[in-house]
Design a protein around this motif. Sequence first.
Motif, short mmCIF file in Angstrom:
data_model
loop_
_atom_site.label_atom_id
_atom_site.label_comp_id
_atom_site.label_asym_id
_atom_site.label_seq_id
_atom_site.Cartn_x
_atom_site.Cartn_y
_atom_site.Cartn_z
N TRP A 1 45.46 72.86 104.50
CA TRP A 1 46.84 73.29 104.71
C TRP A 1 47.57 73.66 103.42
O TRP A 1 48.70 74.13 103.44
N LEU A 2 46.93 73.45 102.26
CA LEU A 2 47.62 73.60 100.98
C LEU A 2 47.90 75.06 100.64
O LEU A 2 47.00 75.92 100.70
N ASN A 3 49.11 75.35 100.22
CA ASN A 3 49.49 76.68 99.75
C ASN A 3 49.25 76.73 98.24
O ASN A 3 50.11 76.35 97.45
N VAL A 4 48.07 77.22 97.86
CA VAL A 4 47.70 77.22 96.45
C VAL A 4 48.47 78.27 95.66
O VAL A 4 48.41 78.30 94.43
N LYS A 5 49.21 79.12 96.35
CA LYS A 5 49.99 80.17 95.67
C LYS A 5 51.42 79.73 95.36
O LYS A 5 52.21 80.52 94.85
N HIS A 6 51.75 78.50 95.68
CA HIS A 6 53.10 78.01 95.37
C HIS A 6 53.31 78.12 93.85
O HIS A 6 52.46 77.70 93.05
N PRO A 7 54.43 78.70 93.42
CA PRO A 7 54.64 78.98 91.99
C PRO A 7 54.66 77.74 91.09
O PRO A 7 54.43 77.85 89.88
N LYS A 8 54.94 76.57 91.66
CA LYS A 8 54.98 75.37 90.84
C LYS A 8 53.67 74.60 90.84
O LYS A 8 53.53 73.61 90.12
N LEU A 9 52.70 75.06 91.62
CA LEU A 9 51.46 74.31 91.79
C LEU A 9 50.31 74.89 90.98
O LEU A 9 50.07 76.10 91.00
N THR A 10 49.59 74.02 90.27
CA THR A 10 48.36 74.40 89.59
C THR A 10 47.26 73.43 90.02
O THR A 10 47.41 72.21 89.87
N VAL A 11 46.19 73.97 90.58
CA VAL A 11 45.05 73.14 90.99
C VAL A 11 44.10 72.98 89.81
O VAL A 11 43.70 73.97 89.18
N ILE A 12 43.75 71.74 89.50
CA ILE A 12 42.89 71.44 88.37
C ILE A 12 41.69 70.63 88.85
O ILE A 12 41.84 69.51 89.34
N LYS A 13 40.51 71.20 88.73
CA LYS A 13 39.29 70.46 89.05
C LYS A 13 38.91 69.57 87.86
O LYS A 13 39.28 69.85 86.72
N SER B 1 56.72 71.68 104.21
CA SER B 1 57.15 72.09 102.88
C SER B 1 56.56 73.46 102.53
O SER B 1 55.66 73.96 103.20
N LYS B 2 57.08 74.02 101.45
CA LYS B 2 56.55 75.32 100.97
C LYS B 2 55.20 75.16 100.31
O LYS B 2 54.58 76.16 99.94
N PHE B 3 54.74 73.92 100.16
CA PHE B 3 53.40 73.68 99.65
C PHE B 3 52.35 73.73 100.76
O PHE B 3 51.17 73.56 100.49
N GLU B 4 52.80 73.97 101.97
CA GLU B 4 51.91 74.06 103.12
C GLU B 4 51.85 75.51 103.62
O GLU B 4 52.85 76.22 103.59
N ILE B 5 50.68 75.90 104.10
CA ILE B 5 50.52 77.25 104.65
C ILE B 5 51.21 77.34 105.99
O ILE B 5 51.07 76.46 106.84
N LEU C 1 47.66 69.40 90.44
CA LEU C 1 46.87 68.66 91.43
C LEU C 1 45.44 68.53 90.91
O LEU C 1 44.72 69.51 90.78
N VAL C 2 45.05 67.29 90.60
CA VAL C 2 43.71 67.01 90.08
C VAL C 2 42.79 66.64 91.23
O VAL C 2 43.07 65.72 92.00
N THR C 3 41.68 67.34 91.35
CA THR C 3 40.77 67.15 92.47
C THR C 3 39.32 67.30 92.03
O THR C 3 39.02 67.98 91.04
N TYR C 4 38.42 66.65 92.77
CA TYR C 4 36.99 66.77 92.49
C TYR C 4 36.51 68.21 92.66
O TYR C 4 35.54 68.62 92.05
N GLY C 5 37.20 68.96 93.49
CA GLY C 5 36.84 70.36 93.73
C GLY C 5 37.29 70.84 95.09
O GLY C 5 37.53 72.02 95.32
#
Length: 337
Positions: free
Chosen positions: A80-92, A333-337, A71-75
């Motif tokens: 609601w995002l579950n940043v601990k989902h094993p398939k998710l990487t947050v990239i600023k 989804s499991k991507f949501e808290i 997930l590419v984001t300005y920051g």
Amino acid sequence: MNNDKIDIVVSWLDDTDKIWQHDFEKHALLASKAITPNSVNTSARFRDYDTFKYWFRGVEANAPWVNRIFLVTYGHLPEWLNVKHPKLTVIKHSDFIPDAYLPTFSSDTIALNLHRIIGLAENFVYFNDDMFLINPTKATHFFKRGIPRDMLTLIPATIYEQFNHFTINNMALIHKEFSKSDIVKKNVFKMLNLKTGIKYLGTTLLQLPYPNISDIMHFHLSTAINKSIYEKLWVRHHDIFDSTCRHKFREITDVTDWYIRLYSLAIGNFVPTRMHKLGTMISIKNVESFDKLIHSSYKIVCLNDDSTLSASDFESVTNNIRSTFEKKFPNQSKFEI
């Protein structure tokens, strides 16, 4: 090199974020950039539909094959995002875009630097946050033996309103490297292929007598791409890419990531598929059509904003869109808290 893994990269922006708004206004002023309705930098290119959770619900339900989601984001991030989902990487942006190009408010800069994301697989599919998976997909809808699935259709020069110059710039770069005969000889059996469908095959055939390629059809859908193509083209066209990325906002001289796809097509690095059967784009104004479309056989739908919508109309339209999505994807989804 492991060509089995397929990642997804998705770019997302919350235009209501105060830090982003401050930076945007500051640099627009410094660049003397007028953000008008007819500009490629119009606010309609930045505003959020508040539908991003349905993007994740669609991926979870319809893309079990995905290795990782970047997930590419300005920051900023959705609450609601579950940043601990094993398939998710947050990239600023600052995690992968060189400092010389930051901050950026140009989607061209973001998309042209995706190959710099640490850990990104050789094979990845790039989504904007307005492109949704609405039906089950297989990995082979996007790649086959590590090669992107795509479609090479020749079309006459088209008018994309504000985007004409991007098309011209991208095709000019293609013409510097390839003649029409180069592209046709390498791809004749892929271009003249029944998989493209009669309509698109006919469009290509009508363009064959002309000495040059005016344009190649671009489908406003997610793009399957090889990271190594990015790396190769950055070496080959560093000055052009660098010039584009140094612009804080999109400029008339820019090339775009569409060029990378065009190059991949030109060298025959694709396996033919019916892109027009895979998905479609629809204006958010067409709410009634969207309600029918989401229950169609398409795999992907892209929602195209309309700068002519007033703030109140935009709110009404997006409320209806969210209501339709909620009926399609009612379960969290499991991507949501």
